[in-house]
Design a protein around this motif. Structure first.
Motif, mmCIF file in Angstrom:
data_model
loop_
_atom_site.group_PDB
_atom_site.id
_atom_site.type_symbol
_atom_site.label_atom_id
_atom_site.label_comp_id
_atom_site.label_asym_id
_atom_site.label_seq_id
_atom_site.Cartn_x
_atom_site.Cartn_y
_atom_site.Cartn_z
ATOM 1 N N GLY A 135 31.824 48.292 46.115
ATOM 2 C CA GLY A 135 32.837 47.429 45.459
ATOM 3 C C GLY A 135 34.178 47.498 45.939
ATOM 4 N N MET A 136 35.156 46.657 46.007
ATOM 5 C CA MET A 136 36.466 46.175 45.782
ATOM 6 C C MET A 136 37.214 46.576 44.364
ATOM 7 N N ALA A 137 38.043 47.242 44.127
ATOM 8 C CA ALA A 137 38.687 47.800 42.170
ATOM 9 C C ALA A 137 40.316 47.143 42.762
ATOM 10 N N LEU A 138 41.710 47.161 42.198
ATOM 11 C CA LEU A 138 42.468 47.079 42.038
ATOM 12 C C LEU A 138 42.416 47.599 40.666
ATOM 13 N N LEU A 139 43.896 48.320 40.845
ATOM 14 C CA LEU A 139 44.888 48.889 39.472
ATOM 15 C C LEU A 139 45.884 48.826 39.574
ATOM 16 N N SER A 140 46.803 48.640 38.783
ATOM 17 C CA SER A 140 48.390 47.865 38.798
ATOM 18 C C SER A 140 49.317 48.279 37.220
ATOM 19 N N ARG A 141 50.308 48.396 37.621
ATOM 20 C CA ARG A 141 51.095 49.044 36.426
ATOM 21 C C ARG A 141 51.513 47.811 36.373
ATOM 22 N N LEU A 142 51.970 46.577 37.009
ATOM 23 C CA LEU A 142 52.442 44.972 36.495
ATOM 24 C C LEU A 142 51.050 44.071 36.534
ATOM 25 N N PRO A 143 51.147 43.462 35.790
ATOM 26 C CA PRO A 143 50.618 42.950 35.199
ATOM 27 C C PRO A 143 49.838 41.544 36.207
ATOM 28 N N ILE A 144 48.865 41.253 35.882
ATOM 29 C CA ILE A 144 47.855 40.272 37.538
ATOM 30 C C ILE A 144 48.079 39.026 36.356
ATOM 31 N N ALA A 145 48.966 38.254 37.120
ATOM 32 C CA ALA A 145 49.210 36.561 36.916
ATOM 33 C C ALA A 145 47.481 35.798 37.113
ATOM 34 N N GLY A 146 46.643 36.477 37.687
ATOM 35 C CA GLY A 146 45.980 35.661 38.232
ATOM 36 C C GLY A 146 44.811 35.881 39.112
ATOM 37 N N VAL A 147 43.871 35.541 39.300
ATOM 38 C CA VAL A 147 42.707 36.335 40.685
ATOM 39 C C VAL A 147 41.959 34.663 41.470
ATOM 40 N N THR A 148 42.444 34.542 42.285
ATOM 41 C CA THR A 148 41.192 33.629 43.046
ATOM 42 C C THR A 148 40.199 34.204 43.892
ATOM 43 N N ASP A 149 39.294 33.814 43.414
ATOM 44 C CA ASP A 149 37.765 34.248 44.427
ATOM 45 C C ASP A 149 37.555 34.077 45.123
ATOM 46 N N HIS A 150 37.410 34.071 46.652
ATOM 47 C CA HIS A 150 37.061 33.686 47.585
ATOM 48 C C HIS A 150 35.778 33.716 48.314
ATOM 49 N N SER A 151 35.387 34.564 47.951
ATOM 50 C CA SER A 151 34.248 35.672 47.871
ATOM 51 C C SER A 151 32.539 35.029 48.422
ATOM 52 N N ALA A 200 34.574 41.514 49.741
ATOM 53 C CA ALA A 200 34.891 40.244 48.738
ATOM 54 C C ALA A 200 36.754 39.768 49.314
ATOM 55 N N HIS A 201 37.245 38.940 49.147
ATOM 56 C CA HIS A 201 38.577 37.797 49.625
ATOM 57 C C HIS A 201 38.470 37.354 48.250
ATOM 58 N N TRP A 202 40.255 38.646 47.941
ATOM 59 C CA TRP A 202 40.792 38.344 46.451
ATOM 60 C C TRP A 202 42.227 38.293 46.646
ATOM 61 N N ASP A 203 42.792 36.886 46.526
ATOM 62 C CA ASP A 203 44.116 36.331 45.774
ATOM 63 C C ASP A 203 44.799 36.977 44.559
ATOM 64 N N ILE A 204 45.585 38.128 44.680
ATOM 65 C CA ILE A 204 45.429 38.628 43.346
ATOM 66 C C ILE A 204 47.310 38.732 42.957
ATOM 67 N N ARG A 205 47.031 37.502 42.010
ATOM 68 C CA ARG A 205 48.726 37.307 41.941
ATOM 69 C C ARG A 205 50.009 38.598 40.909
ATOM 70 N N LEU A 206 50.744 39.100 41.613
ATOM 71 C CA LEU A 206 51.241 40.635 40.466
ATOM 72 C C LEU A 206 52.302 39.299 39.785
ATOM 73 N N THR A 207 52.554 40.263 38.965
ATOM 74 C CA THR A 207 54.047 39.788 38.215
ATOM 75 C C THR A 207 55.069 40.406 39.149
ATOM 76 N N THR A 208 55.896 40.788 39.210
ATOM 77 C CA THR A 208 56.498 41.440 39.505
ATOM 78 C C THR A 208 58.521 41.266 39.040
ATOM 79 N N PRO A 209 59.194 42.373 38.748
ATOM 80 C CA PRO A 209 60.523 41.667 38.176
ATOM 81 C C PRO A 209 61.246 40.796 38.792
ATOM 82 N N ALA A 210 60.721 40.277 40.151
ATOM 83 C CA ALA A 210 61.544 39.650 41.180
ATOM 84 C C ALA A 210 60.944 38.297 41.699
ATOM 85 N N GLY A 211 59.584 38.572 40.937
ATOM 86 C CA GLY A 211 58.493 37.097 41.114
ATOM 87 C C GLY A 211 57.363 36.963 41.050
#
Length: 337
Positions: free
Chosen positions: A133-149, A176-187
């Protein structure tokens, strides 16, 4: 200088610039032959698992998409692997790994071999639910995910799906097809993540490989984004149709990450026409090494640097890279405002 004067100086000097954001994608070979075996190997400090973690820690991504990581319902393997990265000094506390299509059985004979219930009869090839499968690991918060799978292949406009009696069941996403929204200092930054089927092994796969990439052309966000993952497509030396990749490059840019070293271009590689420094997958059989993994940021975003972690023999990281996977980690640095 008093606080009022300091505040005025900050306003006049313009917005504070965020450090470059490092994105990465990699198939780290963290898949096993049965459910629960990856967690077992993480818990017992398997050398291949440790090598994969060491490569990621050395790359120091702010967010990394892993395109071969066994999924489990409670996310125990991913949590354990994230803990291992934290022990190595590179914590990535935010993560996402919803159930992929790999190994999810349809109850149908999708490949027409007369034997339903086999790996090729799942929504995506897999011997068990969640394999590779797939996995995302991030230092930045994940604001949301839209899963199109769950979108059906037949519902993609302009799809190349071959005629099939199972069109009302076959999903487009092999993983899978994921639209993952990361929260960055720039938006917000959208990661359009996927891992496509290879354009081989089954008659339907070249068309599916094309359409999995083409999917994003109809689902681009009205916000900064990067297409990221395993396209399983080399535009010059592979077997797939690069038309969807070419179309994606009309709305994105290719940073062309390059490795520091390439094996001799002999044997299976002798007939290649592509730049070997761009390769991300190592094969000792025809067609040889290929470029299969990509990070394509939207046009208008600024790429500060990019690379493929493929060190020369004798490099301190070379043994870990070789042990972890035949695929190589790809990274880019985005300068966000």
């Amino acid at each position: 200088m008093d606080l009022r004067a300091l505040a005025l100086l900050i306003i006049l000097s313009g917005p504070v610039q965020a450090d470059p954001l490092r994105l990465a994608t990699w198939d780290p070979g963290l898949s096993r032959d049965g459910p629960g075996l990856l967690l077992r190997d993480i818990d017992r400090a398997d050398p291949q698992v440790l090598a994969a973690a060491r490569v990621i820690a050395a790359a120091r991504p702010d967010a990394i998409l892993l395109t071969s990581f066994d999924w489990d319902l409670d996310g125990r393997a991913l949590s354990a692997f994230a803990g291992l990265l934290a022990e190595m000094g590179h914590p990535l506390p935010h993560r996402h790994a919803s159930q992929p299509n790999r190994g999810v059985q349809t109850g149908l004979d999708l490949d027409g071999d007369g034997r339903p219930g086999q790996p090729r009869d799942a929504q995506g090839y897999g011997a068990f639910t969640g394999q590779s499968g797939m996995a995302l690991l991030s230092r930045l918060p994940i604001a949301g995910v839209t899963d199109h799978s769950a979108i059906l292949w037949r519902d993609l406009p302009g799809n190349r799906m071959p005629d099939s009696p199972h069109g009302d069941a076959q999903r487009l996403s092999s993983t899978a097809h994921w639209d993952i929204r990361l929260t960055t200092p720039a938006g917000p930054l959208h990661l359009l993540a996927f891992a496509a089927t290879p354009p081989a092994f089954e008659a339907r796969n070249p068309a599916r490989n094309h359409d999995e990439a083409a999917f994003w052309l109809a689902h681009l966000p009205d916000a900064p984004f990067a297409v990221i993952g395993n396209l399983n497509l080399d535009p010059q030396d592979g077997d797939g149709d690069p038309a969807a990749l070419s179309a994606l490059l009309t709305v994105t840019q290719d940073p062309a990450p390059r490795g520091a070293w390439q094996p001799p271009q002999t044997g299976p590689n002798a007939g290649h026409t592509g730049d070997p420094a761009l390769d991300t997958a190592e094969y000792d059989r025809p067609p040889g090494n290929l470029r299969l993994d990509y990070i394509l940021p939207a046009r208008g975003l600024t790429v500060a640097d990019a690379g493929v972690i493929w060190p020369a023999p004798g490099d301190p990281l070379a043994d870990a890279v070789a042990l972890a996977s035949h695929r190589k980690l790809v990274w880019i640095d985005l300068s966000l405002r």
